[in-house]
Scaffold this motif. Structure first.
Motif, PDB file in Angstrom:
ATOM      1  N   PRO A 267      32.944 -33.714 -18.795  1.00 25.14           N
ATOM      2  CA  PRO A 267      33.525 -34.259 -20.017  1.00 25.14           C
ATOM      3  C   PRO A 267      32.980 -35.676 -20.200  1.00 25.14           C
ATOM      4  O   PRO A 267      32.256 -36.182 -19.330  1.00 25.14           O
ATOM      5  N   LEU A 268      33.330 -36.324 -21.275  1.00 25.79           N
ATOM      6  CA  LEU A 268      32.976 -37.721 -21.464  1.00 25.79           C
ATOM      7  C   LEU A 268      34.083 -38.540 -20.797  1.00 25.79           C
ATOM      8  O   LEU A 268      35.107 -38.850 -21.392  1.00 25.79           O
TER       9      LEU A 268
ATOM     10  N   VAL B 156      26.980 -32.212 -20.854  1.00 26.42           N
ATOM     11  CA  VAL B 156      28.018 -33.153 -21.250  1.00 26.42           C
ATOM     12  C   VAL B 156      28.707 -32.492 -22.438  1.00 26.42           C
ATOM     13  O   VAL B 156      28.101 -32.322 -23.508  1.00 26.42           O
ATOM     14  N   VAL B 157      29.940 -32.065 -22.214  1.00 25.50           N
ATOM     15  CA  VAL B 157      30.681 -31.310 -23.220  1.00 25.50           C
ATOM     16  C   VAL B 157      31.562 -32.283 -23.996  1.00 25.50           C
ATOM     17  O   VAL B 157      32.445 -32.931 -23.435  1.00 25.50           O
ATOM     18  N   LEU B 158      31.281 -32.382 -25.280  1.00 28.63           N
ATOM     19  CA  LEU B 158      31.924 -33.369 -26.140  1.00 28.63           C
ATOM     20  C   LEU B 158      32.928 -32.689 -27.055  1.00 28.63           C
ATOM     21  O   LEU B 158      32.604 -31.685 -27.701  1.00 28.63           O
ATOM     22  N   PHE B 159      34.113 -33.231 -27.095  1.00 32.44           N
ATOM     23  CA  PHE B 159      35.195 -32.641 -27.876  1.00 32.44           C
ATOM     24  C   PHE B 159      35.216 -33.261 -29.268  1.00 32.44           C
ATOM     25  O   PHE B 159      35.495 -34.448 -29.419  1.00 32.44           O
ATOM     26  N   GLY B 160      34.869 -32.463 -30.260  1.00 37.26           N
ATOM     27  CA  GLY B 160      34.918 -32.908 -31.649  1.00 37.26           C
ATOM     28  C   GLY B 160      33.552 -33.268 -32.208  1.00 37.26           C
ATOM     29  O   GLY B 160      32.682 -33.787 -31.517  1.00 37.26           O
TER      30      GLY B 160
ATOM     31  N   ALA C 270      27.196 -38.973 -29.652  1.00 36.12           N
ATOM     32  CA  ALA C 270      26.444 -38.738 -28.420  1.00 36.12           C
ATOM     33  C   ALA C 270      24.985 -38.405 -28.711  1.00 36.12           C
ATOM     34  O   ALA C 270      24.082 -38.908 -28.037  1.00 36.12           O
ATOM     35  N   VAL C 271      24.740 -37.594 -29.720  1.00 38.19           N
ATOM     36  CA  VAL C 271      23.366 -37.242 -30.091  1.00 38.19           C
ATOM     37  C   VAL C 271      22.612 -38.491 -30.539  1.00 38.19           C
ATOM     38  O   VAL C 271      21.455 -38.702 -30.153  1.00 38.19           O
TER      39      VAL C 271
ATOM     40  N   VAL D 173      22.061 -31.663 -21.112  1.00 37.00           N
ATOM     41  CA  VAL D 173      22.259 -31.206 -22.481  1.00 37.00           C
ATOM     42  C   VAL D 173      23.614 -31.675 -22.996  1.00 37.00           C
ATOM     43  O   VAL D 173      24.567 -31.801 -22.239  1.00 37.00           O
ATOM     44  N   LEU D 174      23.651 -31.934 -24.286  1.00 40.09           N
ATOM     45  CA  LEU D 174      24.891 -32.301 -24.966  1.00 40.09           C
ATOM     46  C   LEU D 174      25.392 -31.080 -25.718  1.00 40.09           C
ATOM     47  O   LEU D 174      24.627 -30.420 -26.416  1.00 40.09           O
ATOM     48  N   ILE D 175      26.682 -30.788 -25.564  1.00 37.54           N
ATOM     49  CA  ILE D 175      27.276 -29.621 -26.203  1.00 37.54           C
ATOM     50  C   ILE D 175      28.598 -30.040 -26.831  1.00 37.54           C
ATOM     51  O   ILE D 175      29.402 -30.719 -26.188  1.00 37.54           O
TER      52      ILE D 175
END
Length: 172
Positions: free
Chosen positions: A118-119, A153-157, A164-165, A4-6
């Motif tokens: 993280p990425l 996958v925790v995306l900052f911003g 990413a989506v 999952v992307l968050i």
């Protein structure tokens, strides 16, 4: 395993293991690494110093991974991995994929069910976000761990998350 992307702060993820985009010294730094060390407190640094004094005197090699306590983070472990610095003249994507594969393997060996990534390398190490997402999802989608049931996958911003989506939709 679900991937999952968050969008959010990796240090706030309630998971079994948080992956740290560390530098080879394992002694903290900027970006994700600094945030994890600040929020996790001194226990993480103490274990990293012990690792440097024993197995990793020269530092953790790029692409490898090692676990420590998560200290005060809402997780049990931090899995530290050293991403490659992006180079337009040399393909280092295999090393970046190794970061995800080795971190996932370590988390799985620990018995973690949920892991937050993280990425890796997409910050100060200059990896283009689109390709960093592609490398991460390529590894995570192909993985068949024994214990891990969710990789976040925790995306900052918002911009990074939107990219990413878009990349993930193109890979489906």
């Amino acid at each position: 395993m679900d991937t999952v992307l968050i969008e959010g702060d990796i240090t706030a993820q309630r998971v079994d293991a948080i992956v740290n985009a560390a530098n080879s010294s394992l002694l903290g730094g900027g970006g994700v690494d600094g945030a994890i060390h600040r929020r996790g407190g001194p226990a993480i640094l103490a274990e990293c110093r012990a690792l440097r004094a024993s197995r990793y005197g020269r530092g953790l090699p790029t692409g490898q991974a090692v676990a420590t306590t998560a200290g005060e983070l809402p997780a049990r472990w931090v899995v530290h991995t050293v991403g490659p610095v992006f180079s337009p003249r040399e393909d280092r994507s295999a090393l970046l994929r190794d970061c995800y594969a080795n971190s996932l393997r370590i988390a799985d060996e620990l018995g973690a069910a949920r892991v937050a990534f993280p990425l890796i390398s997409a910050g100060i190490y200059g990896w283009p976000v689109e390709d960093a997402v592609t490398q991460a999802l390529t590894v995570l989608h192909a993985a068949t761990p024994a214990h891990v049931v969710e990789a976040r996958v925790v995306l900052f911003g918002a911009d990074t998350y939107a990219t990413a989506v878009r990349v993930a939709a193109g890979l489906s």
